[in-house]
Design a protein around this motif. Sequence first.
Motif, short mmCIF file in Angstrom:
data_model
loop_
_atom_site.label_atom_id
_atom_site.label_comp_id
_atom_site.label_asym_id
_atom_site.label_seq_id
_atom_site.Cartn_x
_atom_site.Cartn_y
_atom_site.Cartn_z
N LEU A 25 0.85 -1.19 0.00
CA LEU A 25 0.00 0.00 0.00
C LEU A 25 0.89 1.25 0.00
N GLN A 26 0.63 2.16 -0.92
CA GLN A 26 1.42 3.39 -0.96
C GLN A 26 1.17 4.20 0.32
N PRO A 27 2.22 4.62 1.02
CA PRO A 27 2.04 5.39 2.26
C PRO A 27 1.17 6.63 2.07
N ARG A 28 1.28 7.27 0.90
CA ARG A 28 0.47 8.48 0.66
C ARG A 28 -1.02 8.15 0.73
N LEU A 29 -1.41 6.95 0.22
CA LEU A 29 -2.81 6.55 0.29
C LEU A 29 -3.23 6.32 1.74
N ALA A 30 -2.38 5.62 2.47
CA ALA A 30 -2.70 5.37 3.88
C ALA A 30 -2.88 6.69 4.63
N ARG A 31 -1.98 7.64 4.40
CA ARG A 31 -2.05 8.92 5.10
C ARG A 31 -3.35 9.65 4.82
N VAL A 32 -3.71 9.74 3.54
CA VAL A 32 -4.88 10.55 3.20
C VAL A 32 -6.17 9.89 3.68
N PHE A 33 -6.26 8.55 3.66
CA PHE A 33 -7.45 7.88 4.17
C PHE A 33 -7.55 8.01 5.69
N TRP A 34 -6.43 7.87 6.38
CA TRP A 34 -6.45 8.07 7.82
C TRP A 34 -6.85 9.50 8.15
N ALA A 35 -6.33 10.46 7.39
CA ALA A 35 -6.68 11.86 7.62
C ALA A 35 -8.18 12.08 7.46
N ALA A 36 -8.78 11.33 6.52
CA ALA A 36 -10.21 11.45 6.25
C ALA A 36 -11.05 10.62 7.22
N ARG A 37 -10.41 10.12 8.29
CA ARG A 37 -11.06 9.31 9.32
C ARG A 37 -11.61 8.00 8.76
N ILE A 38 -10.86 7.45 7.80
CA ILE A 38 -11.15 6.12 7.25
C ILE A 38 -9.86 5.31 7.38
N PRO A 39 -9.57 4.78 8.56
CA PRO A 39 -8.29 4.08 8.75
C PRO A 39 -8.16 2.87 7.82
N VAL A 40 -7.02 2.79 7.15
CA VAL A 40 -6.70 1.63 6.32
C VAL A 40 -5.60 0.86 7.04
N LEU A 41 -5.91 -0.38 7.42
CA LEU A 41 -4.97 -1.20 8.17
C LEU A 41 -4.28 -2.18 7.23
N GLU A 42 -3.00 -1.92 6.97
CA GLU A 42 -2.26 -2.78 6.06
C GLU A 42 -1.63 -3.93 6.83
N GLY A 43 -1.77 -5.13 6.28
CA GLY A 43 -1.18 -6.31 6.90
C GLY A 43 -0.31 -7.06 5.91
N TYR A 44 0.28 -8.15 6.39
CA TYR A 44 1.20 -8.93 5.56
C TYR A 44 1.10 -10.40 5.92
N GLY A 45 1.18 -11.23 4.89
CA GLY A 45 1.19 -12.66 5.10
C GLY A 45 1.16 -13.40 3.78
N LEU A 46 1.14 -14.70 3.86
CA LEU A 46 1.12 -15.55 2.67
C LEU A 46 0.11 -16.67 2.88
N THR A 47 -0.27 -17.32 1.80
CA THR A 47 -1.15 -18.48 1.94
C THR A 47 -0.55 -19.47 2.92
N GLU A 48 0.77 -19.65 2.84
CA GLU A 48 1.47 -20.61 3.69
C GLU A 48 1.43 -20.24 5.17
N THR A 49 1.03 -18.99 5.49
CA THR A 49 0.99 -18.55 6.90
C THR A 49 -0.44 -18.24 7.36
N SER A 50 -1.42 -18.69 6.60
CA SER A 50 -2.85 -18.76 7.00
C SER A 50 -3.69 -17.47 7.12
N PRO A 51 -3.46 -16.32 6.68
CA PRO A 51 -2.26 -15.79 6.05
C PRO A 51 -1.49 -14.79 6.91
N VAL A 52 -2.13 -14.22 7.94
CA VAL A 52 -1.56 -13.01 8.57
C VAL A 52 -0.33 -13.31 9.42
N ILE A 53 0.71 -12.50 9.20
CA ILE A 53 1.91 -12.52 10.03
C ILE A 53 1.98 -11.23 10.86
N THR A 54 1.72 -10.11 10.20
CA THR A 54 1.71 -8.80 10.87
C THR A 54 0.53 -7.99 10.37
#
Length: 596
Positions: A351-380
């Motif tokens: 996710l581009q940080p600029r997108l995250a910033r502007v959505f959070w500023a607009a009071r629409i928090p975007v929560l970016e996560g990370y993972g793979l199919t092999e990790t069910s998927p979420v790691i962080t």
Amino acid sequence: MSDNQNPSMEVTRLFEFPAYMHKKYPKDNAFGAKENGAWKTYSTGEFIETAADISYGLLSMGFEKSDRAAIISNNRPEWNFTDIGILQAGGIDVPVYPTISDSDLHFILKDAEVKYVFASSRDLYDKAKAAVAGVSSVKEIFTFNHVEGARHISELIEAGKKNRDPDRLRAICDPIKPGDLATIIYTSGTTGTPKGVMLSHDNLLSNVEAVRYLSPAGYKDKALSFLPLNHVYERMLTYVYMYLGISVYYAESLDTIGENIREIKPQLFSAVPRLLEKVYDRIVGKGNELKGIKRKLFFWALDLGLRYEMNKKNGWWYEAQLNLANKLIFNKWREALGNNVMVIVSGGAALQPRLARVFWAARIPVLEGYGLTETSPVITINNLGPDCAKFGTVGPVIEKVQVKIAEDGEILCKGPNIMLGYYKHQELTDEVIDKDGWFHTGDIGELCDNRFLKITDRKKEIFKTSGGKYISPQALENKLKESPFIEQVMVIGENQKFPAALIVPAFAFLKDWCKKMNIAVTTNNDMISNDEVKKIIRQEVENVNNRFSHYERIKKIELLPAEWCIDNGELTPKLSLKRKVIMEKNKSVIDKIYGD
């Protein structure tokens, strides 16, 4: 946080979700979907009954423990009913992308020795029927829509109603352990044939347990779902919704997301960054159409949003201006999303940080996560807890999971979310899970503040130029895609003197730009051949080049006339670039770049 969280999970196997949801949050709208132009909802009671009848129906037709059944369908309540029905009949489900190629579908059905196939529509039934040729294990294909010449799922449900045997079903369910195999999810990858990732009940449930605290929504709320349910990301989130009693409504299609959001007014939904980029580009496009003071106010608010920092780090004056911007401008953004959205979950790509910033500023928090199919998927995952989110990162590590960075920068992961292995491929499993149980993700990253994970590249995609310099293509590609003129890009240059880029312009945006600049063009080929178009895109590339070291900079570019797509084999179902395929298809273009 939601008001329905428990100190420990009360579900130990995936097929227990319907009964748990009905007992704790009985509701008439557990699931919803558009049928004949109107929203139809299904209760928790109907969920339990329909899933059970699918189980009874399968058993009456000779379905046995550990048999495999495939689901190839758009998102709809029947997907969930069938998923649970297969699992509680002791089966293993094999979810498949609706956009899968014919050859990959044939391979999966044969490799997994699938016994029954569930297809949603006429097109997918035809695709499945062609794919089962030569696959002796497949006994029947059922459809969710009424398709002439095909057996409808209602036949299976009716067979189940006539053969109800709760004692037999209980005898099958009771011995199933949390660590038993529940699903085989095939990942296409960017090269080679698909690999079957084996996930247990506990793999997926460990992820549900770890992230259930992070949802601000509860049983009174609704989620809109449109990312493919066969992907582990959306599927796991749907189990989270079930556990929290959140109603799940399915969008009709990707084209109707905006309309469906306004109809349903959901509290949350998940998305991929490309969708959020398109939403952002559309909003900015509308801002460009404004005149006078309205235009100035719009871009004043947008500029504020792009400078947003968490925890009010920009000071009181900035916060005062942002409050005003939210009343005048950003409130319309929230209205466009139904005015109820508490959070958007983003994953699948950077996710581009600029997108995250502007959505959070607009009071629409975007929560970016990370993972793979092999990790069910979420790691962080970034979340709404105190100091639990940081722009430019994929968040802190979830509970009960460990992450460490190897000497070469690769991200390693250990925990209850790690897959059982690759189906029929122990040697491949041993390549990615070492003797100490660490899963090697193939991604390169670093820990910021010793807490937040930042992904910097894909290990296999880093290449070396003939001058011995390492190039990280994704870092360049992600920056280039920030340009509104660029839709897709692939950086090349392995064993060459310099990096170059194949660029697919954002043709809809480019067409409007050409119109404003009085440039007469009618086709994509006209646009990419135009000197002014070449000049503006080259300028966009130079703007990005200035952020990188001299040896990393793109020296030459070539514009291509058509978007890369899944159907042509250029993208995986997750929309990742199949670099080898793209390079082979554009060999003459690449020869031109490096032949001069």
